[in-house]
Scaffold this motif. Structure first.
Motif, PDB file in Angstrom:
ATOM      1  N   LEU A  66       1.091  -1.011   0.439  1.00  0.00           N
ATOM      2  CA  LEU A  66       0.022   0.189  -0.200  1.00  0.00           C
ATOM      3  C   LEU A  66       0.775   1.403  -0.012  1.00  0.00           C
ATOM      4  N   VAL A  67       1.794   1.137   0.530  1.00  0.00           N
ATOM      5  CA  VAL A  67       3.299   2.230   0.660  1.00  0.00           C
ATOM      6  C   VAL A  67       3.645   2.749  -0.522  1.00  0.00           C
ATOM      7  N   TRP A  68       4.438   1.778  -1.411  1.00  0.00           N
ATOM      8  CA  TRP A  68       4.176   1.593  -2.743  1.00  0.00           C
ATOM      9  C   TRP A  68       3.666   2.340  -3.569  1.00  0.00           C
ATOM     10  N   PHE A  69       2.536   1.331  -3.708  1.00  0.00           N
ATOM     11  CA  PHE A  69       1.782   1.870  -4.371  1.00  0.00           C
ATOM     12  C   PHE A  69       0.734   2.996  -4.793  1.00  0.00           C
TER      13      PHE A  69
ATOM     14  N   PRO B  50       3.769   9.327   0.920  1.00  0.00           N
ATOM     15  CA  PRO B  50       5.548   9.892   1.374  1.00  0.00           C
ATOM     16  C   PRO B  50       6.263   9.781   3.023  1.00  0.00           C
ATOM     17  N   ARG B  51       7.601   9.341   2.956  1.00  0.00           N
ATOM     18  CA  ARG B  51       7.541   8.489   4.533  1.00  0.00           C
ATOM     19  C   ARG B  51       7.568   9.418   5.457  1.00  0.00           C
ATOM     20  N   TYR B  52       6.927  10.442   5.680  1.00  0.00           N
ATOM     21  CA  TYR B  52       6.837  11.355   6.897  1.00  0.00           C
ATOM     22  C   TYR B  52       5.185  11.477   7.477  1.00  0.00           C
TER      23      TYR B  52
ATOM     24  N   THR C 164       8.200   9.533  12.226  1.00  0.00           N
ATOM     25  CA  THR C 164       7.290   8.449  11.704  1.00  0.00           C
ATOM     26  C   THR C 164       8.489   7.088  11.933  1.00  0.00           C
ATOM     27  N   ALA C 165       9.285   6.819  11.208  1.00  0.00           N
ATOM     28  CA  ALA C 165      10.257   5.809  11.639  1.00  0.00           C
ATOM     29  C   ALA C 165      10.671   5.080  12.563  1.00  0.00           C
TER      30      ALA C 165
END
Length: 270
Positions: free
Chosen positions: A31-34, A38-40, A223-224
């Motif tokens: 889902l993150v890739w599709f 953004p990483r934040y 967020t990481a």
């Protein structure tokens, strides 16, 4: 044949949660890739894994601090709750006085109690233990009371007519009746207690911990780091739940097999 079936059952119990975890991680990464998040906003599993590897020592140290707070507070709450339940079962007067107070205590939000405990007990270990203990205390009291009340009165009359003392009656008749409801309460409280430990660290933390780490990561919009802390908190919840399950397995051999385990036979034969 029986051993083969039992081994297969154990393997399936391990496989299903592992498969579920893998499925969640794969869906999360996809889902993150599709959607090109953004990483934040939402880090990918690889981002979280990289952060954990980079800040491993701090996270492990914080995990140890939070786990100690959880373990001591959980033991305190479970032990105190069990004793209160036994006392309330022995005396209707004690039960009539304490039960309304216990119900009233559950109506007060934990976050409000944590602020007051910080003022009274300071920023050390004490308020954290009390907060975690409070999370465990009420479920244990209610479930153990139900277990004690569920004992068949005919069985009690029978063992008393055979000359059993109060201690012997409690140990061999009433105490085993509390195991199932007690461990049901402990398994539910195991995960809730982690939340209690985090709240305690947010309001009274001077010694680190995963809760303090999470708060710091949130304040920096990291967020990481936030998801790394959540990962360790999830691991703590799983570990605590499995510890309760392991103790239940040892103390209730009749629920997991047809024969008592060797170490427990002498206990039940006394």
């Amino acid at each position: 044949m029986h051993d083969l079936t039992e081994n297969r059952s154990v393997l399936l119990k391990i496989f299903y949660p592992v498969a579920a975890l893998v499925l969640v991680v794969v869906a999360w990464a996809f889902l993150v890739w599709f959607y090109e998040v953004p990483r934040y906003v939402m880090p990918s599993p690889s981002d979280v894994a990289n952060h954990i590897s980079e800040d491993w020592q701090t996270l492990v140290k914080g995990f140890g601090v939070t786990f100690l707070e959880f373990l001591l507070g959980f033991t305190l709450g479970a032990g105190t709750g069990f004793v209160f339940a036994v006392l309330m079962d022995m005396s209707r007067t004690v039960r009539g006085i304490l039960y309304p107070i216990l119900i009233l205590s559950q109506a007060i939000p934990i976050i409000a109690i944590s602020a007051a405990l910080t003022i009274w007990l300071g920023f050390g270990l004490a308020p954290k233990l009390v907060i975690v203990a409070l999370v465990v205390f009420f479920p244990v009291v209610v479930n153990v009371l139900d277990g004690l009340a569920s004992v068949d009165k005919d069985v009690l009359n029978l063992v008393r007519s055979m000359g059993a003392s109060k201690i012997s009656t409690f140990r061999h008749v009433k105490l085993p009746a509390t195991y199932s409801p007690l461990f049901s309460a402990l398994k539910l409280s195991a995960t809730f207690s982690v939340t209690g430990a985090v709240i305690a660290e947010w309001t009274a933390s001077t010694s680190g911990g995963i809760g303090a780490y999470l708060l710091q990561a949130n304040s920096r919009l990291n967020t990481a780091g936030t998801f790394s802390a959540i990962t360790f908190l999830a691991a703590l919840g799983i570990v605590s739940f499995l510890l309760v399950v392991a103790v239940e397995y040892l103390l209730t051999p009749w629920k997991s097999g047809h024969k008592a385990r060797r170490w427990s036979r002498s206990y039940w034969q006394e």
